[in-house]
Scaffold this motif. Structure first.
Motif, PDB file in Angstrom:
ATOM      1  N   TRP A 186       0.770  -1.076   0.150  1.00 45.25           N
ATOM      2  CA  TRP A 186       0.219  -0.396   0.097  1.00 45.25           C
ATOM      3  C   TRP A 186       1.073   1.543   0.027  1.00 45.25           C
ATOM      4  O   TRP A 186       0.563   2.105  -0.257  1.00 45.25           O
TER       5      TRP A 186
ATOM      6  N   ALA B 187       0.168   4.209  -2.994  1.00 44.44           N
ATOM      7  CA  ALA B 187       0.093   5.271  -2.157  1.00 44.44           C
ATOM      8  C   ALA B 187       1.030   6.562  -3.515  1.00 44.44           C
ATOM      9  O   ALA B 187       0.830   7.269  -3.588  1.00 44.44           O
ATOM     10  N   ILE B 188       2.840   6.098  -2.814  1.00 49.83           N
ATOM     11  CA  ILE B 188       3.991   6.818  -3.406  1.00 49.83           C
ATOM     12  C   ILE B 188       3.559   7.322  -5.284  1.00 49.83           C
ATOM     13  O   ILE B 188       3.226   8.045  -5.068  1.00 49.83           O
TER      14      ILE B 188
ATOM     15  N   ALA C 296       0.341   6.281  -6.714  1.00 47.10           N
ATOM     16  CA  ALA C 296      -1.095   7.713  -6.957  1.00 47.10           C
ATOM     17  C   ALA C 296      -0.449   8.595  -6.495  1.00 47.10           C
ATOM     18  O   ALA C 296      -1.204   9.567  -7.170  1.00 47.10           O
ATOM     19  N   ILE C 297      -0.032   8.888  -5.587  1.00 45.04           N
ATOM     20  CA  ILE C 297       0.131  10.489  -5.311  1.00 45.04           C
ATOM     21  C   ILE C 297       1.048  11.019  -6.320  1.00 45.04           C
ATOM     22  O   ILE C 297       0.717  12.869  -6.574  1.00 45.04           O
ATOM     23  N   ALA C 298       2.240  10.117  -6.358  1.00 42.12           N
ATOM     24  CA  ALA C 298       2.871  11.330  -7.342  1.00 42.12           C
ATOM     25  C   ALA C 298       2.485  11.758  -8.888  1.00 42.12           C
ATOM     26  O   ALA C 298       1.993  12.197  -9.278  1.00 42.12           O
TER      27      ALA C 298
ATOM     28  N   ALA D 225      -0.837  12.428  -8.954  1.00 40.04           N
ATOM     29  CA  ALA D 225      -1.882  13.148  -8.862  1.00 40.04           C
ATOM     30  C   ALA D 225      -1.099  14.757  -8.789  1.00 40.04           C
ATOM     31  O   ALA D 225      -1.644  15.182  -9.714  1.00 40.04           O
ATOM     32  N   VAL D 226      -0.004  14.606  -8.547  1.00 36.75           N
ATOM     33  CA  VAL D 226       0.564  15.296  -7.748  1.00 36.75           C
ATOM     34  C   VAL D 226       1.427  16.629  -9.104  1.00 36.75           C
ATOM     35  O   VAL D 226       1.403  18.164  -9.051  1.00 36.75           O
TER      36      VAL D 226
ATOM     37  N   VAL E  66      -1.467   1.665 -12.115  1.00 39.66           N
ATOM     38  CA  VAL E  66      -1.562   1.865 -10.662  1.00 39.66           C
ATOM     39  C   VAL E  66      -2.126   1.321 -10.324  1.00 39.66           C
ATOM     40  O   VAL E  66      -1.829  -0.062  -9.402  1.00 39.66           O
TER      41      VAL E  66
END
Lengths: 318, 261
Positions: free
Chosen positions: A7, A11-12, A14-16, A18-19, A173
């Motif tokens: 996870w 998360a890393i 997905a966040i990358a 998105a950001v 992802v």
């Protein structure tokens, strides 16, 4: 082992995804990002084949070619909806991998590399020479997915770059999630076991040939889906997608980032996709710099970028 | 009735008879040791029984079924498990994952469940994990469970191999020099573990150089020299056999004396 945690890695990632757009100077970078995600997806497949199961392939671009041309050909010739073409490509790639994998995977080391290389060249030759069907080396148009129009009707206006950035990111992802599931599953353990010692894996009941074949088929499907996404987002495809250089590029991305690591694969794909863009200032020295970077990484970080960095960080903690 | 029957087994490598016409049997709960000088063909014999080498002559049967041509992963399904003289550890996996790999036959299931992390996969894996932790405790490696196997000491790796082999829940266990490279305390532990396993009804086939251990725990000893069986019997008979003394014990006086002391 926290960096292997499923996870956390997801998360890393997905966040990358998105950001990063917050830092994009222009819309062009959505295109670059989408290309990185597509490459990363194919490389995640190779992580399963090379990193988990310890088998090499220098012909995976062949499967990418099948996925790409499925999107180009199926809507026109079979009347298939463009959204279903990647599925057809994945099925064809998977079945083909199953058929050729059985005899090929009995080979080891560079014999396996050469056999897979032969497969890739075969696909690329067929795509180049079947002019009537594929348009030959000039390539062919790919029908639009149509999903962007649907979103527009729903009131969500996205540029082509934005749409494909998001779509490829989501598929990446998803692909990473599946690969990480596999890592810590009975099948993944069997693959990693045969990577460590085929003899020992066999004596604990692992059907070595079967597990190699599974890794080969799964990675072929990843490459195929990546090829499909590439074709769809470019709207145009040439036989280069199945070419030998593309195969080598995929393996290099996997090895550069860290071949056992899903996040590392993504990092490797990002670097090798970005470097040529950055290096355009060096014009004809681009390949030279690229080669030098790779040699240095292999000498000083033989485990690949991410595992080596993670190890170093852990070492400092202790 | 014998669980494992080896009948006239032989193999030739490049004209050299590595193992020639070897026969013996192992019953459930019995500890049979194969001894002999280096190069006598003990490991080759193990490799033929466990399906890694295809024998040139003879037969191996397991529980009454001819398994001479049966590949290793099928033998594992039939309850045959082994360890290796030259460690075959999955170095890049954790200690726990090494033992979990030994649970492959019980934890495997649908590939779709594995890819999508379905509940059925997690239940299978959790059950295996529970068993694996138990086995690690049994060989005193429970504290090292999350370490990379490659970082373990030699003696610990030997015990890890035994734990992995036990994960199959074998009917017969082939141990190739389980105490090699272990200190006195470790070897005594392995000694005790083997006796426990045999008491639980597992048939044990053992190759070991530690004569003290062999003489103490074996029910039956098979002596090989230059690939041929030169003697067999209980420990007392074998240790008195003049041929054995000449071929093996006699030439390694130092080890014999050490064993007596």
């Amino acid at each position: 082992m926290t960096w292997r945690n499923k996870w956390l890695q997801l998360a890393i990632l997905a966040i990358a995804i998105a950001v990063l757009p917050l830092f994009f100077p222009s819309g062009y970078y959505y295109r670059v990002g989408a290309l990185i995600f597509v490459n990363a997806l194919a490389v995640v497949g190779l992580v399963i084949l090379i990193g988990y199961a310890g088998q090499i392939s220098l012909g995976h671009a062949g499967f990418a070619g099948i996925g790409a041309y499925a999107c180009a050909l199926a809507p026109e010739h079979l009347g298939l909806h463009p959204a279903l073409s990647p599925v057809l490509g994945a099925v064809v790639s998977g079945v083909l991998a199953l058929l050729i994998g059985r005899p090929i995977l009995r080979l080891k080391g560079y014999y396996l590399a050469v056999a897979t290389l032969g497969f890739g060249i075969l696909v690329s030759m067929v795509l180049t020479n079947e002019r009537a069907l594929t348009g030959g080396p000039d390539g062919m148009q790919v029908a639009d997915l149509g999903l962007r129009a649907v979103l527009r009707d729903l009131g969500w206006r996205l540029s082509g770059g934005e749409f494909w950035y998001g779509a490829s990111g989501i598929v990446l992802v998803l692909g990473a999630w599946i690969a990480l599931n596999l890592f810590d599953s009975p099948t993944g353990r069997a693959m990693r076991a045969l990577h460590g010692s085929e003899v020992a894996a066999a004596t604990v009941g692992v059907d070595v040939a079967r597990q190699k074949l599974r890794a080969f088929v799964i990675s072929a499907v990843y490459a195929s889906v990546a090829g499909s996404l590439l074709a769809l987002q470019n709207g145009y495809i040439t036989p280069d997608v199945a070419g030998f250089l593309h195969s080598v590029e995929m393996v290099t991305m996997a090895v550069l980032g860290g071949v056992g690591s899903v996040l590392g694969a993504t990092l490797g794909a990002a670097i090798l996709t970005l470097l040529p863009q950055v290096l355009t200032v060096f014009a004809e020295y681009e390949q030279l710099v690229l080669g030098a970077v790779m040699i240095l990484v292999m000498i000083f970080l033989p485990q690949g970028l991410l595992p080596s960095i993670a190890r170093r960080l852990r070492g400092r903690d202790e | 009735m014998s669980l494992l029957v080896v009948d006239g087994l032989g193999i030739t490598f490049g004209g050299l008879k590595a193992v020639d016409d070897v026969s013996f049997a192992v019953a459930p709960g019995e500890i049979v040791s194969v001894i002999g000088p280096n190069g006598a063909g003990k490991t080759t014999l193990f490799n033929m029984i466990s399906g890694i080498y295809r024998p040139g002559r003879g037969r191996v049967s397991l529980n009454g079924t001819d398994v001479t041509e049966t590949p290793p992963h099928k033998l594992a399904e039939m309850g045959l498990s082994r360890t290796f003289q030259n460690l075959q550890i999955f170095q890049d996996m954790t200690v726990l994952d090494n033992v979990l790999a030994g649970y492959h036959l019980t934890e495997r299931g649908s590939i779709w469940a594995d890819l999508l992390a379905l509940g059925s996969m997690r239940r299978r894996a959790d059950k295996a994990r529970e068993g694996a932790r138990g086995l690690l405790a049994r060989v005193r490696l429970d504290k090292a469970a999350e370490q990379m196997a490659g970082n373990l000491s030699y003696g610990a790796l030997k015990r890890l191999e035994i734990a992995r082999a036990l994960a199959l829940g074998p009917k017969i266990l082939l141990l190739d020099e389980p105490a090699a490279g272990c200190n006195a305390v470790e070897s005594e532990e392995i000694d005790r573990l083997i006796a426990e396993l045999a008491a639980a009804g597992i048939a044990i086939l053992l190759v070991e150089h530690d004569m003290k251990m062999v003489m103490r725990i074996s029910n039956h000893i098979v002596v090989l020299d230059h690939g041929e069986k030169i003697a067999e019997g209980d420990p007392a008979t074998v240790s008195r056999d003049p041929q054995v003394i000449a071929a093996y014990l006699g030439t390694e006086n130092a080890e014999g004396a050490h064993a007596d002391g």
